[in-house]
Motif scaffolding. Sequence first.
Motif, mmCIF file in Angstrom:
data_model
loop_
_atom_site.group_PDB
_atom_site.id
_atom_site.type_symbol
_atom_site.label_atom_id
_atom_site.label_comp_id
_atom_site.label_asym_id
_atom_site.label_seq_id
_atom_site.Cartn_x
_atom_site.Cartn_y
_atom_site.Cartn_z
ATOM 1 N N TRP A 23 0.840 -1.209 0.000
ATOM 2 C CA TRP A 23 0.000 0.000 0.000
ATOM 3 C C TRP A 23 0.870 1.252 0.000
ATOM 4 N N ARG A 24 1.900 1.259 0.807
ATOM 5 C CA ARG A 24 2.776 2.445 0.858
ATOM 6 C C ARG A 24 3.434 2.708 -0.494
ATOM 7 N N ARG A 25 3.959 1.670 -1.118
ATOM 8 C CA ARG A 25 4.708 1.885 -2.358
ATOM 9 C C ARG A 25 3.805 2.076 -3.575
ATOM 10 N N LEU A 26 2.666 1.407 -3.608
ATOM 11 C CA LEU A 26 1.813 1.455 -4.799
ATOM 12 C C LEU A 26 0.683 2.467 -4.702
ATOM 13 N N VAL A 27 0.315 2.860 -3.493
ATOM 14 C CA VAL A 27 -0.815 3.778 -3.325
ATOM 15 C C VAL A 27 -0.368 5.081 -2.673
ATOM 16 N N ARG A 28 0.127 5.010 -1.470
ATOM 17 C CA ARG A 28 0.457 6.233 -0.723
ATOM 18 C C ARG A 28 1.524 7.065 -1.430
ATOM 19 N N ASP A 29 2.588 6.398 -1.924
ATOM 20 C CA ASP A 29 3.679 7.144 -2.553
ATOM 21 C C ASP A 29 3.349 7.622 -3.959
ATOM 22 N N THR A 30 2.281 7.110 -4.565
ATOM 23 C CA THR A 30 1.996 7.444 -5.964
ATOM 24 C C THR A 30 0.756 8.313 -6.137
ATOM 25 N N PRO A 33 -3.180 13.073 -1.424
ATOM 26 C CA PRO A 33 -4.320 12.830 -0.528
ATOM 27 C C PRO A 33 -5.642 13.108 -1.241
ATOM 28 N N GLY A 34 -6.582 12.206 -1.074
ATOM 29 C CA GLY A 34 -7.866 12.379 -1.732
ATOM 30 C C GLY A 34 -8.559 11.059 -1.980
ATOM 31 N N ARG A 35 -9.494 11.075 -2.905
ATOM 32 C CA ARG A 35 -10.328 9.908 -3.143
ATOM 33 C C ARG A 35 -9.536 8.706 -3.650
ATOM 34 N N ARG A 38 -7.821 6.900 -0.881
ATOM 35 C CA ARG A 38 -8.762 6.172 -0.026
ATOM 36 C C ARG A 38 -9.235 4.884 -0.695
ATOM 37 N N VAL A 39 -9.506 4.948 -2.004
ATOM 38 C CA VAL A 39 -9.917 3.743 -2.733
ATOM 39 C C VAL A 39 -8.785 2.715 -2.736
ATOM 40 N N GLY A 40 -7.557 3.167 -2.951
ATOM 41 C CA GLY A 40 -6.415 2.267 -2.940
ATOM 42 C C GLY A 40 -6.233 1.586 -1.590
ATOM 43 N N ALA A 41 -6.457 2.325 -0.521
ATOM 44 C CA ALA A 41 -6.342 1.739 0.817
ATOM 45 C C ALA A 41 -7.405 0.667 1.033
ATOM 46 N N ALA A 42 -8.618 0.923 0.563
ATOM 47 C CA ALA A 42 -9.698 -0.062 0.709
ATOM 48 C C ALA A 42 -9.382 -1.334 -0.078
ATOM 49 N N VAL A 43 -8.849 -1.173 -1.284
ATOM 50 C CA VAL A 43 -8.486 -2.344 -2.096
ATOM 51 C C VAL A 43 -7.386 -3.153 -1.408
ATOM 52 N N ALA A 44 -6.399 -2.463 -0.828
ATOM 53 C CA ALA A 44 -5.313 -3.164 -0.135
ATOM 54 C C ALA A 44 -5.845 -3.978 1.041
ATOM 55 N N VAL A 45 -6.793 -3.439 1.776
ATOM 56 C CA VAL A 45 -7.376 -4.165 2.907
ATOM 57 C C VAL A 45 -8.132 -5.397 2.415
#
Length: 460
Positions: A23-30, A33-35, A38-45
């Motif tokens: 999540w950090r490398r594929l979502v947070r770092d890329t 902040p915004g929608r 948040r969607v990427g975090a939900a998919v990772a979970v």
Amino acid sequence: MLAMATFVGFVVLVIGLIHYYLWRRLVRDTTRPGRARRVGAAVAVLLALLVPATMAGTQSGFYWLAWPGYVWLALMFYLLVLLLVLEVPTAVTRLVLRRRARSVPSPGPAAEPALVGAGTSTAAPTEAGDPPPVGDAGDTPPGQPGDTSPGQPGDTPPGHPGDTSPGATGRPVAGGAPADHDPSRRLLLARGAAIFAGLTAAGVTGYGVRTAMGPPRLDRVRIPLAKLPRSMDGLRIATVSDIHLGPLRGRAHTERIVAMINRLDADLVAVVGDLVDGSVAELGRAAEPLRDLRSRYGSFFVTGNHEYYSGVEEWVREVDRLGLRVLQNERQEIRARGGVLDLAGVNDVTADGTGLAAPADYAAALGDRDPSRPVVLLAHQPVAAHEAAKFGVDLQLSGHTHGGQMVPFNLAVKLQQPVVSGLGEVDGTKVYVTNGAGFWGPPARVGAPPQVTLVELRAP
């Protein structure tokens, strides 16, 4: 029970940490902040929950979870490996950019224009005799009261206190932040690494799935045995392991393997464990084609660790019913071409302490025999060779490792097993390890294709 709970807790913790890193490398770092974040975090979970749900669900009959869950497991593995490998070049690139940014001097004060004195002209020299240029009628002569042109008395000279022009203070102007603090550059670097890792992992996983689901490769290997009688030279043993009938491989898989072995016209057939991942009730029909195996001197089977997860006693009876001789810590004389060879088999080392069946007993299988005869041992795990060598075993045929199944996992397998794939030697005993014809977990094989092996014994 406590040990099992501890193991499950450890697995869940590791899966959670891996998905947090992804999540950090594929979502947070890329993303900003915004929608999207948040969607990427939900998919990772959701993907983190899918892995244990698949492992538990397929054991309870929810076979529809197998494809998405196990394919994601393979993709997750290669994303993790690639992103970890990219950590070093990414860190070096950031360091180089930071040093370059620090080596670029900050913009200094703007160059102070030369002051032109009253009556001094900056025009190009005139021809001799020409009158000097004068301003238009009505212009205020330079330097006189009322003149508002730049650089006249009354203005704040550039660089003096009070001057607010860009660059006057020597500090960078807006938009000139050092490169190592430029979020756009860091975002571009992170996205490049994520895209490369994602595309590469998807390509490798796709190749691995195609390889795993394809037909096994036939390998032929010649192994000399010092004690083999000359009359038995060329005796052939069709060897297969790790068929792994289960949620993703069924009856058609068994039929293809049986047809392949029958075409070899072998003297013996050895099925070296891990036939199934499920009960006889679930997979009995898928195993039925084994009754069609053909060989001159018989087909033989030894248990693997997965039989102990699937009801070993039921499967021993079922395999025997299908016509394969199950060697449970015992041996069989093979009389062929005027010579004799001892074929022995031991239960898998997993049996020790399970209470489901007798543990591996090398003395029962190999003791009190004629030492002048050659002996071939069927043992699911290559590590059994350490004990087998004490009884003078000439050759051990094994599986279990899947050849590593997915590079670079083979490096980890080597920490546990003395031979990962192919022919090796342990304490004077030759050990041949076949890659296996199926797979476990992810339906992917990279660097270790599925395999059926024809072992040809050669006399000296």
